[in-house]
Structure formats: structure tokens, C-alpha cells
Design a protein around this motif. Structure first.
Motif, PDB file in Angstrom:
ATOM      1  N   THR A  38     -50.979 -39.013  -8.191  1.00 38.80           N
ATOM      2  CA  THR A  38     -49.603 -39.486  -8.037  1.00 38.80           C
ATOM      3  C   THR A  38     -48.775 -39.061  -9.245  1.00 38.80           C
ATOM      4  O   THR A  38     -49.242 -39.103 -10.385  1.00 38.80           O
ATOM      5  N   GLY A  39     -47.549 -38.640  -8.979  1.00 37.72           N
ATOM      6  CA  GLY A  39     -46.600 -38.383 -10.047  1.00 37.72           C
ATOM      7  C   GLY A  39     -46.788 -37.100 -10.815  1.00 37.72           C
ATOM      8  O   GLY A  39     -46.177 -36.924 -11.877  1.00 37.72           O
ATOM      9  N   ILE A  40     -47.641 -36.171 -10.338  1.00 37.66           N
ATOM     10  CA  ILE A  40     -47.851 -34.931 -11.096  1.00 37.66           C
ATOM     11  C   ILE A  40     -47.557 -33.688 -10.265  1.00 37.66           C
ATOM     12  O   ILE A  40     -47.923 -32.579 -10.647  1.00 37.66           O
ATOM     13  N   HIS A  41     -46.874 -33.881  -9.145  1.00 38.23           N
ATOM     14  CA  HIS A  41     -46.589 -32.748  -8.260  1.00 38.23           C
ATOM     15  C   HIS A  41     -45.804 -31.666  -9.000  1.00 38.23           C
ATOM     16  O   HIS A  41     -46.104 -30.473  -8.877  1.00 38.23           O
ATOM     17  N   ASN A  42     -44.827 -32.054  -9.782  1.00 31.99           N
ATOM     18  CA  ASN A  42     -43.998 -31.071 -10.485  1.00 31.99           C
ATOM     19  C   ASN A  42     -44.795 -30.279 -11.512  1.00 31.99           C
ATOM     20  O   ASN A  42     -44.568 -29.075 -11.708  1.00 31.99           O
ATOM     21  N   GLU A  43     -45.751 -30.940 -12.200  1.00 34.34           N
ATOM     22  CA  GLU A  43     -46.575 -30.236 -13.177  1.00 34.34           C
ATOM     23  C   GLU A  43     -47.396 -29.139 -12.509  1.00 34.34           C
ATOM     24  O   GLU A  43     -47.521 -28.026 -13.042  1.00 34.34           O
ATOM     25  N   LEU A  44     -47.960 -29.447 -11.349  1.00 38.24           N
ATOM     26  CA  LEU A  44     -48.756 -28.442 -10.636  1.00 38.24           C
ATOM     27  C   LEU A  44     -47.874 -27.300 -10.140  1.00 38.24           C
ATOM     28  O   LEU A  44     -48.266 -26.130 -10.199  1.00 38.24           O
ATOM     29  N   ILE A  45     -46.684 -27.620  -9.668  1.00 36.90           N
ATOM     30  CA  ILE A  45     -45.763 -26.574  -9.199  1.00 36.90           C
ATOM     31  C   ILE A  45     -45.403 -25.640 -10.353  1.00 36.90           C
ATOM     32  O   ILE A  45     -45.427 -24.403 -10.200  1.00 36.90           O
ATOM     33  N   ARG A  46     -45.060 -26.199 -11.506  1.00 37.49           N
ATOM     34  CA  ARG A  46     -44.690 -25.365 -12.656  1.00 37.49           C
ATOM     35  C   ARG A  46     -45.857 -24.492 -13.112  1.00 37.49           C
ATOM     36  O   ARG A  46     -45.674 -23.331 -13.498  1.00 37.49           O
ATOM     37  N   ALA A  47     -47.056 -25.046 -13.059  1.00 34.16           N
ATOM     38  CA  ALA A  47     -48.231 -24.261 -13.452  1.00 34.16           C
ATOM     39  C   ALA A  47     -48.412 -23.066 -12.522  1.00 34.16           C
ATOM     40  O   ALA A  47     -48.690 -21.947 -12.962  1.00 34.16           O
ATOM     41  N   HIS A  48     -48.223 -23.292 -11.229  1.00 32.49           N
ATOM     42  CA  HIS A  48     -48.377 -22.195 -10.273  1.00 32.49           C
ATOM     43  C   HIS A  48     -47.248 -21.176 -10.393  1.00 32.49           C
ATOM     44  O   HIS A  48     -47.471 -19.965 -10.236  1.00 32.49           O
ATOM     45  N   GLU A  49     -46.063 -21.628 -10.683  1.00 31.59           N
ATOM     46  CA  GLU A  49     -44.954 -20.687 -10.898  1.00 31.59           C
ATOM     47  C   GLU A  49     -45.227 -19.801 -12.116  1.00 31.59           C
ATOM     48  O   GLU A  49     -44.970 -18.595 -12.096  1.00 31.59           O
TER      49      GLU A  49
END
Length: 394
Positions: A38-49
Motif C-alpha cells: 500500500t502507498g508505494i505505487h508511485n515509487e515503483l512507477i518512477r523506478a520503472h520509468e
């Protein structure tokens, strides 16, 4: 490791250790295929970008740049374990074949380079190469010739180990007994061969975070677990066609947070905190690699312009040195002679000219004279903290 340090679910996984009365080890549950985050969706998106941006850039990079970044990772990952060798020491050792005047642990760092090279070649060539067999091969190369290693290189441990504390009773964490290691590693191996299905897509960054934490929880070797665990990360990426990213710089800069986040997974199953930390590391490491690669290319361009201004024949040896020096910023006359297939006097004259131009400095620390591209060494020595975010994607 007190029972009270563990969450209730992990307390149930403790087993007594045969040779240590009153001590307990943790047999980890199977490698999770799904984690409620929960609450870390943006961190994973930035890592993949960041990963995608690095992939785009590296497709345009010469191999010499990636070779240089590989060696920096070897130095940093080894330094996490307490080695003293720096990037200049590693390149000097490779150039001369001698450890004269160098820290005694430079062999440990060179072993990391060899293990990384071996692993990257294998996973890029063979589908499904990430196996226990390869993990043992990596460990064998890492520990080859290391005098104070008390186990068998390339073999899972046959006795109990622990993390932190002089005695097992004072340990921060006690991994599974040796008799459980093979089963635990078999389960991790199956996770490394993960094939996404329609309903269970696990991103590569999340898989890397899970695999690294699980490997360190199993701690399958007597020594060298940290380095092998970090080696798995670029290999997992390379196996799926991504460029390797190197997290050791981020981990050195955040060493306490790294160990704390791992311990929270091992003892408390706090996966969200660990994945947040790990994804942030992937993002920062990818950006650092991009920035460093661009700066190495800028140095290369400046050198080429300076050499062009000499107005020598296009086949002059000195025209070949800029690329060689980006990949090998510490060289000897004999090394240049052998690599470029020229005479000793020709190689010597070319290096002397670059020294005169300020591109190289000479040192007699080694039995053989070495020439150092100090601008490259200084760049590679720069801490990741000097690059903190504010990155832009390319």
C-alpha cells in the motif's frame, strides 16, 4: 535474535539449532509470489520509468562505458563488506597484474568483476540461466583465492551462521539451519524463473526486491552472501533484456537504512518499507548511471577534439587511445602495446604525448609505470550523494 523481535507469523517459523543450546534459527516461508503493498505505487512507477530511460540510453552507448560502470559497482559492492580498495586500485591491478603497493583486498574486488562478467554473459546467452548452479558459480569466483574465507567456494554452507553479534545469542538475525538451505534455495530458484501470468503480473523491480531480501534471509553461504545477493540484481535485469543497474552506491550512502529495511522484512515481514527503499534505490541508481555515462562520453569527446587538433595521421596510435582510456583509465605502456598491437616505443610515445597534454598523469607506484586518466577516476569516485534527485528523463 529474541523471539519477541519477530512478528507472530515468523515466531512460528523458529527452529532450535542442534549445536547451540537455547538458540533458534528462522526457516523463512516460501518466496512470496504476491505481496499486499500500500502507498508505494508511485515509487515503483518512477523506478520503472528510470529503468526504461536507462535502456533507451544504453542502446546508444559504446560497450566501453558499461565496462567502466561494471568496475565501479565491483568496488562499491565490495566496500560495503569492508574492503579498502578503490576504483584506482582496481584499474591499476588490472593494468599491471600486480598487487604491489595496493591494498591486500584488491583481489576480492577483481573477483567481483570476474563474477559479474561471467554472470552477465551467461544470462544473456542462456534462457533460464538464473539457477542455483549459477549462484554457486558466482560464489566460487568471488571467493577464489581469498585467504581468510573458511568455507568451500561455490558450496552452500554446512554449518550454522548468523548476522551481527560475536556470539549467536547476540545475533541480529539467525538464518535457517544448514540442513534447510537447499530446500529454501530450490524455492528461490523457482521464483527466479517466474513467468508472468494474466492474473499475477509481478514487475521486475518488485521481483528484484523480493529475491534480494529472500536470498539474504536464507544466507546460503558461510561468507559472501551480501555480494552474491547484490550480483543477482543486475543479472535479473539482464536476463530480461534490461541494462544492468548497480545499487551499491545507493546502498553505501544509505547503509543503515539498507540493513534496517532488510531486518524488518526478515523479522517483521514489513515488505512495504523494504520495497519502497528498494524502488527508490533503483530510481537513483538508474539516474546515476545515465548521468555518469553522459559525462564519460563528454570526456571522450573532449579528448578526441584535443587529439584531432594535433593533426596527426588518422591511423596514428594516439587517435585510438581516448576510447581505450575510457574503458581502462589506468594503463601501462606494455598494456597499450599489447591491446593496440604496436611497438613499445610507439605506445610509450603516445602515452607521453597525452601526459604532456594533461590528459594523463604518471605514477611509479607500481613496478611498471602507470598512466592515469585522473578525470575519469575522479568522476567514478564521486559519491551518489553528490547527484541527488532533480534528475530529468531523456
Amino acid at each position: 535474535m529474541e523471539k519477541s523481535d519477530l512478528c507472530v507469523a515468523r515466531q512460528k517459523l523458529l527452529v532450535p539449532i542442534e549445536d547451540y543450546s537455547g538458540a533458534f534459527a528462522l526457516v523463512p516461508p516460501p518466496t512470496p509470489r504476491f505481496i499486499q503493498l500500500t502507498g508505494i505505487h508511485n515509487e515503483l512507477i518512477r523506478a520503472h520509468e528510470a529503468l526504461s530511460a536507462l535502456k533507451t540510453l544504453t542502446e546508444q552507448l559504446p560497450n566501453i562505458v558499461m565496462r567502466t560502470l561494471d568496475r565501479r559497482e565491483a568496488v562499491r559492492s565490495s566496500q560495503i563488506e569492508g574492503t579498502n580498495s578503490d576504483i584506482n586500485d582496481l584499474f591499476a591491478y588490472e593494468a599491471t597484474g600486480s598487487d604491489e603497493g595496493l591494498p591486500s583486498d584488491v583481489l576480492v574486488t577483481l573477483n567481483y568483476v570476474k563474477a559479474l562478467d561471467h554472470g552477465l554473459k551467461k544470462v544473456r546467452r542462456i534462457k533460464g540461466a538464473l539457477t542455483n548452479g549459477l549462484i554457486k558459480e558466482l560464489h566460487s569466483q568471488l571467493m577464489n583465492g581469498v585467504k581468510d574465507f573458511k568455507g568451500t567456494p561455490g558450496e552452500f554452507r554446512k554449518k550454522q551462521n548468523w548476522i551481527g553479534g560475536f556470539k549467536i545469542y547476540d545475533a541480529r538475525f539467525v538464518p535457517p539451519p544448514a540442513c534447510k538451505v537447499q530446500d529454501c534455495m530450490n524455492d528461490l530458484e523457482s521464483f527466479l524463473h517466474y513467468t508472468p501470468g494474466e492474473d499475477d503480473q509481478i514487475s521486475i523491480v518488485l521481483r528484484m526486491a523480493i529475491a534480494h531480501a529472500q536470498f539474504e534471509t536464507i544466507h546460503p553461504f558461510i561468507d559472501g552472501n551480501g555480494r552474491v545477493g547484490r550480483l543477482l540484481l543486475p543479472l535479473m535485469l539482464a536476463a530480461e533484456g534490461y541494462p544492468p543497474i548497480y545499487l551499491a552506491g545507493f546502498l553505501i550512502s544509505n547503509k543503515k537504512a539498507y540493513y534496517d529495511a532488510l531486518a524488518n522484512v526478515q523479522l517483521q515481514e514489513k515488505w512495504s518499507d523494504w520495497v519502497t527503499f528498494f524502488a527508490t534505490g533503483v530510481e537513483e541508481a538508474a539516474h546515476e548511471s545515465m548521468m555518469t555515462a553522459k559525462e564519460l562520453l563528454a570526456i571522450l569527446d573532449r579528448w578526441r577534439i584535443a587529439v584531432d587538433e594535433l593533426r596527426l595521421r588518422s591511423d596514428s596510435v594516439i587517435n585510438l587511445l581516448p576510447e581505450l582510456l575510457i574503458a581502462n583509465p589506468v594503463v601501462t605502456v606494455n598494456q597499450v602495446k599489447d591491446v593496440l598491437g604496436v611497438t613499445f616505443p610507439t605506445a610509450n610515445a603516445a602515452l607521453a604525448k597525452l601526459k604532456e597534454m594533461g590528459i594523463l598523469v604518471q605514477t611509479d607506484r607500481q613496478r611498471n609505470r602507470t598512466f592515469i586518466a585522473s578525470e575519469v577516476i575522479t568522476l567514478l569516485d564521486r559519491p551518489i550523494d553528490d547527484l541527488k534527485l532533480g534528475y530529468t528523463y531523456i
